[in-house]
Design a protein around this motif. Structure first.
Motif, PDB file in Angstrom:
ATOM      1  N   ARG A 244       0.853  -1.184   0.000  1.00 33.98           N
ATOM      2  CA  ARG A 244       0.000   0.000   0.000  1.00 33.98           C
ATOM      3  C   ARG A 244       0.889   1.234   0.000  1.00 33.98           C
ATOM      4  O   ARG A 244       1.921   1.257   0.671  1.00 33.98           O
ATOM      5  CB  ARG A 244      -0.898   0.050   1.248  1.00 33.98           C
ATOM      6  CG  ARG A 244      -2.006  -0.955   1.300  1.00 33.98           C
ATOM      7  CD  ARG A 244      -2.784  -0.808   2.603  1.00 33.98           C
ATOM      8  NE  ARG A 244      -1.958  -1.129   3.773  1.00 33.98           N
ATOM      9  CZ  ARG A 244      -2.351  -0.964   5.031  1.00 33.98           C
ATOM     10  NH1 ARG A 244      -3.545  -0.444   5.289  1.00 33.98           N
ATOM     11  NH2 ARG A 244      -1.549  -1.288   6.033  1.00 33.98           N
TER      12      ARG A 244
ATOM     13  N   ARG B 183      -2.557   3.890   3.076  1.00 37.87           N
ATOM     14  CA  ARG B 183      -2.521   3.482   4.478  1.00 37.87           C
ATOM     15  C   ARG B 183      -3.218   4.523   5.356  1.00 37.87           C
ATOM     16  O   ARG B 183      -3.924   4.171   6.309  1.00 37.87           O
ATOM     17  CB  ARG B 183      -1.055   3.309   4.911  1.00 37.87           C
ATOM     18  CG  ARG B 183      -0.879   2.372   6.088  1.00 37.87           C
ATOM     19  CD  ARG B 183       0.597   2.164   6.342  1.00 37.87           C
ATOM     20  NE  ARG B 183       0.835   1.113   7.299  1.00 37.87           N
ATOM     21  CZ  ARG B 183       2.029   0.839   7.806  1.00 37.87           C
ATOM     22  NH1 ARG B 183       3.089   1.544   7.419  1.00 37.87           N
ATOM     23  NH2 ARG B 183       2.178  -0.132   8.682  1.00 37.87           N
TER      24      ARG B 183
ATOM     25  N   ASP C 141      -6.921   3.979   5.000  1.00 39.70           N
ATOM     26  CA  ASP C 141      -7.377   2.781   5.711  1.00 39.70           C
ATOM     27  C   ASP C 141      -7.409   3.011   7.209  1.00 39.70           C
ATOM     28  O   ASP C 141      -8.334   2.541   7.910  1.00 39.70           O
ATOM     29  CB  ASP C 141      -6.470   1.595   5.366  1.00 39.70           C
ATOM     30  CG  ASP C 141      -6.540   1.217   3.893  1.00 39.70           C
ATOM     31  OD1 ASP C 141      -7.458   1.701   3.200  1.00 39.70           O
ATOM     32  OD2 ASP C 141      -5.671   0.453   3.426  1.00 39.70           O
TER      33      ASP C 141
ATOM     34  N   HIS D  55     -10.767   2.751   9.781  1.00 40.70           N
ATOM     35  CA  HIS D  55     -10.799   1.864  10.942  1.00 40.70           C
ATOM     36  C   HIS D  55     -10.810   2.607  12.275  1.00 40.70           C
ATOM     37  O   HIS D  55     -10.852   1.964  13.330  1.00 40.70           O
ATOM     38  CB  HIS D  55      -9.601   0.904  10.889  1.00 40.70           C
ATOM     39  CG  HIS D  55      -9.723  -0.143   9.825  1.00 40.70           C
ATOM     40  ND1 HIS D  55     -10.520  -1.254   9.970  1.00 40.70           N
ATOM     41  CD2 HIS D  55      -9.168  -0.232   8.593  1.00 40.70           C
ATOM     42  CE1 HIS D  55     -10.446  -1.992   8.873  1.00 40.70           C
ATOM     43  NE2 HIS D  55      -9.635  -1.399   8.021  1.00 40.70           N
TER      44      HIS D  55
END
Length: 385
Positions: free
Chosen positions: A25, A30, A33, A37
């Motif tokens: 990635r 990143r 992501d 999350h």
């Protein structure tokens, strides 16, 4: 193909706490992501735009809004040759700092925090991703790249003058160059926010019965969109007609930003992301003609939706919820969850205490704020919350 003025993950300025980067990635992927999350991102599910969370399942929440903004931003970013992952990361994070009850909650919390430096949702978003998210072993926050933090802090333009406390506090440790414009990716996220909320607030207002289809069909951009639908689909059912018209409005706004921005970037002569930051004006914009039309739509929404009598009643109710909760927590730390009490124990003065209380309240969802108010006060003005 990445444009020369796009942000390049291979030359990114890195993270405040050095990490070994992913082998599959980019650093911006990143970042995106990690935002998805984050606990604060999940809480957006129960934070609203205009209506209070329990008023209807079809109204937008901060979560659905953020997803829509990211989709629009990704489309524009691709058309301009930008790094879509950075654009998407900034778009997904742009509302993380909003307290419960939308802009009404922000207005109330800012008023309560005036003796302590005020409250700003963009600054709060920076604080969340640099400090308040506490899940990783090696650092507080999400340890995002400099480019992503810059985009969150100043996607609406340079931040000058007296800085919001939370932003000033972080910037003193990690200079985000707040006096310059952000990358083109962050500028796209800001315009995508405008596109998304202008479109979905019209739909939510229609669903709520705050104005009629005929009234909306007289507005700039919308009049042409409805006329085009009626020509192509005469006699179309009301809900389908509305959807077809609004998707055309969406397309007009997106197309205008792409065309205008391509022209502005070419005119600027930018050949690097540094040129974009140093440019004296944003390079991602609406055309003057469309912007004039959007101001008329915004004026209509302000009067008929954001300041509608039923909305104003609810604004007053939820404002009172926060005005009751804030002094209660300031006066009695035992009212807060145990993990927040240790934060308060470390507060060195009243301002530090107020900022911890503001952080706690800002993290609440609509439903949790209402539940807390009911737990502590039960009723106010003769009403059960």
């Amino acid at each position: 193909m990445r444009a020369p003025y796009a942000s390049d993950p291979s030359t990114a300025r890195g993270r405040r706490v050095p990490e070994e980067e992913s082998s599959f990635r980019t650093c911006f992927q990143r970042d995106r992501d990690r935002i998805i999350h984050a606990s604060a991102f999940r809480r957006l599910k129960h934070k609203t735009q205009v209506f209070v969370e329990h008023e209807g399942d079809y109204f937008r929440t901060r979560l659905t809004h953020s997803i829509e903004v990211a989709q629009v931003a990704r489309t524009i970013s691709g058309a301009l040759g930008l790094d879509y992952s950075l654009t998407e990361a900034v778009a997904l994070a742009h509302d993380l700092g909003h307290p419960p009850f939308g802009h009404t909650g922000e207005d109330a919390l800012d008023e309560l925090m005036q003796p302590y430096g005020g409250f700003d949702h963009n600054a709060q978003a920076v604080k969340i991703v640099t400090s308040l998210e506490r899940h990783y072993a090696d650092f507080d926050g999400l340890n995002l790249t400099w480019e992503c933090l810059e985009g969150i802090a100043k996607h609406n333009g340079p931040v000058t003058g007296t800085l919001p406390f939370a932003l000033a506090d972080y910037n003193a440790k990690h200079d985000l160059e707040l006096h310059t414009y952000a990358s083109a990716e962050a500028q796209v996220a800001a315009l995508a926010d405008d596109i998304a909320y202008n479109n979905h607030d019209l739909l939510d207002g229609l669903r709520a019965g705050l104005f009629t289809e005929d009234e909306v069909a007289e507005l700039p951009i919308l009049s042409e969109a409805y006329a085009a639908v009626d020509r192509k689909y005469p006699g179309l059912a009301r809900v389908r007609r509305r959807h077809e018209a609004l998707r055309r409005v969406f397309g007009v706004m997106v197309g205008d930003v792409i065309d205008t921005s391509q022209h502005l970037i070419k005119e600027s002569g930018a050949s690097s992301v540094a040129d974009i930051r140093a440019n004296g004006a944003p390079v991602v914009q609406f055309s003057p003609t469309l912007w004039a039309d959007l101001k008329q739509i915004r004026a209509f929404l302000f009067t008929r939706m954001y300041r509608a009598p039923t909305v104003m009643v609810k604004r007053a109710e939820v404002t009172q919820v926060l005005k009751n909760l804030f002094p209660a927590y300031m006066a009695d730390r035992s009212l807060l969850p145990e993990n927040w009490r240790s934060e308060i124990d470390s507060a060195c003065d009243e301002t530090a205490l107020a900022r911890i209380v503001a952080d706690y309240i800002a993290g609440m969802t609509d439903r949790y704020a209402l539940q807390e108010h009911e737990r502590l006060f039960g009723t106010y003005k003769g009403r059960t919350v």
